[in-house]
Design a protein around this motif. Structure first.
Motif, mmCIF file in Angstrom:
data_model
loop_
_atom_site.group_PDB
_atom_site.id
_atom_site.type_symbol
_atom_site.label_atom_id
_atom_site.label_comp_id
_atom_site.label_asym_id
_atom_site.label_seq_id
_atom_site.Cartn_x
_atom_site.Cartn_y
_atom_site.Cartn_z
ATOM 1 N N CYS A 52 -35.330 -46.236 -23.817
ATOM 2 C CA CYS A 52 -35.921 -44.960 -23.379
ATOM 3 C C CYS A 52 -37.377 -45.132 -22.986
ATOM 4 C CB CYS A 52 -35.792 -43.916 -24.486
ATOM 5 S SG CYS A 52 -34.117 -43.285 -24.712
ATOM 6 N N ASP A 53 -38.157 -45.821 -23.816
ATOM 7 C CA ASP A 53 -39.574 -46.018 -23.496
ATOM 8 C C ASP A 53 -39.738 -46.856 -22.240
ATOM 9 O OD1 ASP A 53 -40.436 -44.486 -25.600
ATOM 10 O OD2 ASP A 53 -41.027 -46.164 -26.886
ATOM 11 N N ALA A 54 -38.856 -47.829 -22.042
ATOM 12 C CA ALA A 54 -38.929 -48.650 -20.833
ATOM 13 C C ALA A 54 -38.782 -47.779 -19.587
ATOM 14 C CB ALA A 54 -37.855 -49.728 -20.861
ATOM 15 N N LEU A 55 -37.866 -46.822 -19.622
ATOM 16 C CA LEU A 55 -37.671 -45.935 -18.476
ATOM 17 C C LEU A 55 -38.804 -44.927 -18.334
ATOM 18 C CD1 LEU A 55 -33.849 -45.158 -18.800
ATOM 19 C CD2 LEU A 55 -34.953 -46.782 -17.250
ATOM 20 N N ASP A 56 -39.249 -44.384 -19.457
ATOM 21 C CA ASP A 56 -40.256 -43.325 -19.415
ATOM 22 C C ASP A 56 -41.622 -43.819 -18.950
ATOM 23 O OD1 ASP A 56 -38.475 -41.372 -20.238
ATOM 24 O OD2 ASP A 56 -38.989 -41.565 -22.361
ATOM 25 N N TYR A 57 -41.917 -45.116 -19.170
ATOM 26 C CA TYR A 57 -43.271 -45.594 -18.869
ATOM 27 C C TYR A 57 -43.295 -46.699 -17.823
ATOM 28 C CZ TYR A 57 -44.094 -42.620 -22.782
ATOM 29 O OH TYR A 57 -44.115 -41.510 -23.595
ATOM 30 N N VAL A 58 -42.170 -46.872 -17.119
ATOM 31 C CA VAL A 58 -42.154 -47.890 -16.075
ATOM 32 C C VAL A 58 -43.117 -47.526 -14.950
ATOM 33 C CG1 VAL A 58 -40.196 -46.881 -14.807
ATOM 34 C CG2 VAL A 58 -40.625 -49.342 -14.679
ATOM 35 N N ALA A 59 -43.265 -46.240 -14.645
ATOM 36 C CA ALA A 59 -44.190 -45.828 -13.587
ATOM 37 C C ALA A 59 -45.641 -46.071 -13.979
ATOM 38 C CB ALA A 59 -43.977 -44.350 -13.243
ATOM 39 N N ASP A 60 -45.899 -46.154 -15.280
ATOM 40 C CA ASP A 60 -47.246 -46.461 -15.765
ATOM 41 C C ASP A 60 -47.519 -47.959 -15.785
ATOM 42 O OD1 ASP A 60 -48.304 -43.781 -16.541
ATOM 43 O OD2 ASP A 60 -46.573 -43.793 -17.880
ATOM 44 N N THR A 85 -37.712 -55.323 -18.223
ATOM 45 C CA THR A 85 -38.039 -54.164 -19.050
ATOM 46 C C THR A 85 -36.759 -53.465 -19.480
ATOM 47 O OG1 THR A 85 -39.586 -52.308 -19.286
ATOM 48 C CG2 THR A 85 -38.286 -52.384 -17.247
ATOM 49 N N GLY A 86 -36.786 -52.893 -20.674
ATOM 50 C CA GLY A 86 -35.602 -52.252 -21.231
ATOM 51 C C GLY A 86 -34.537 -53.236 -21.685
ATOM 52 N N ALA A 87 -34.922 -54.502 -21.832
ATOM 53 C CA ALA A 87 -33.954 -55.548 -22.167
ATOM 54 C C ALA A 87 -33.928 -55.823 -23.665
ATOM 55 C CB ALA A 87 -34.283 -56.839 -21.419
ATOM 56 N N SER A 88 -32.827 -56.407 -24.116
ATOM 57 C CA SER A 88 -32.663 -56.817 -25.513
ATOM 58 C C SER A 88 -32.283 -58.290 -25.519
ATOM 59 C CB SER A 88 -31.558 -55.988 -26.184
ATOM 60 O OG SER A 88 -31.841 -54.602 -26.085
#
Length: 280
Positions: free
Chosen positions: A195-203, A265-268
């Protein structure tokens, strides 16, 4: 040993008093960092980590700038205070790796007390979230590292305002008996990471997770009896049939934080000797 970072910037590590946290701090130093913020509730352990880092940086010809901050990640006030202290001491946070965690083998759900459930979640999931959001608040206000460190010639495409790595666990994906609270909390970390990866990718803030297997660390092996059981059971079920070393987790965390992982980003990332491959 960690490869040299394109930007030897400021690294923040929670759970830095021992185990994976201490190894991660050392890996950042090997990558070229001389400015580090270390957070933990264990002040004696933090002092030891700081001493090790200072020695490593000085022997490499650098000038260490290391801050230690007592932090109880289960307390919003303690977390906010620690990160405010970091912000006051350092110009920015380029990398944040959240390693603080506990594990309590307290039985299956029917035998697990509410207090034990809440304690594990307050540190492993809620506590990590408290730390991650403070790091994001700071990172969002920063210039891109390509602008902050022009002499490092970072490609604008690969530039970032900051990178976060959350230490989850292989037990977020596959289960082990008698640790439902731990498995659940670590699965929550994976969801939070995505979720954080998606929410802050534009930043231009990247957020990833590392999933360690059975690591030979103080948290996993609190006494010889537990270590012997782990070695005879889950360790033998992993393809490599050995404990992981904290340094092996740390080096992957530092890579994911670095500009070398700029498209990730958003990876595990599983670092478990093949255990997850064997379960899927």
């Amino acid at each position: 040993m960690a490869r040299k970072l394109d930007v030897p910037g400021v690294a923040l590590i929670t759970g830095a008093a021992s185990g994976i946290g201490r190894a991660t701090a050392l890996s950042f130093v090997q990558g070229g960092c001389t400015k580090l913020a270390l957070l933990d509730l264990n002040e004696a352990g933090l002092a030891t980590t700081k001493e090790l880092l200072e020695k490593a940086i000085s022997s490499a010809g650098g000038t260490p700038e290391i801050g230690t901050y007592k932090c109880d990640v289960s307390s919003p006030e303690s977390v906010a205070s620690a990160y405010a202290g970091v912000k006051a001491s350092f110009p920015r946070i380029d990398y944040a790796v959240h390693c603080a965690g506990i594990i309590v083998f307290a039985g299956a759900s029917v035998d697990l007390s509410v207090d034990d459930f809440d304690r594990q979640n307050s540190i492993n999931y809620r506590g990590l979230w408290l730390c991650s959001r403070e790091a994001i608040k700071i990172m969002r206000t920063q210039a891109l590292d390509s602008e902050a460190y022009p002499d490092n010639h970072i490609s604008p495409v690969r530039a970032q305002r900051g990178a976060i790595v959350n230490i989850s666990s292989g037990l977020a994906v596959y289960a082990q008996p008698n640790c439902p609270a731990y498995c659940g909390a670590k699965a929550g970390v994976l969801a939070l990471t995505r979720c954080d990866a998606l929410d802050y990718v534009a930043d231009r803030i990247r957020v990833n997770a590392v999933l360690p297997g059975i690591v030979d660390s103080p948290m996993t092996n609190p006494n010889p009896e537990v270590r012997a059981w782990l070695e005879a059971n889950p360790v033998q079920h992993s393809p490599m049939k050995r404990f992981g070393e904290p340094e092996e987790i740390a080096d992957v965390a530092v890579f994911l934080a670095s500009n070398k992982a700029s498209l990730v980003t958003g990876a595990s990332w599983s670092v478990d000797g093949g255990s997850l491959a064997g379960y899927t």
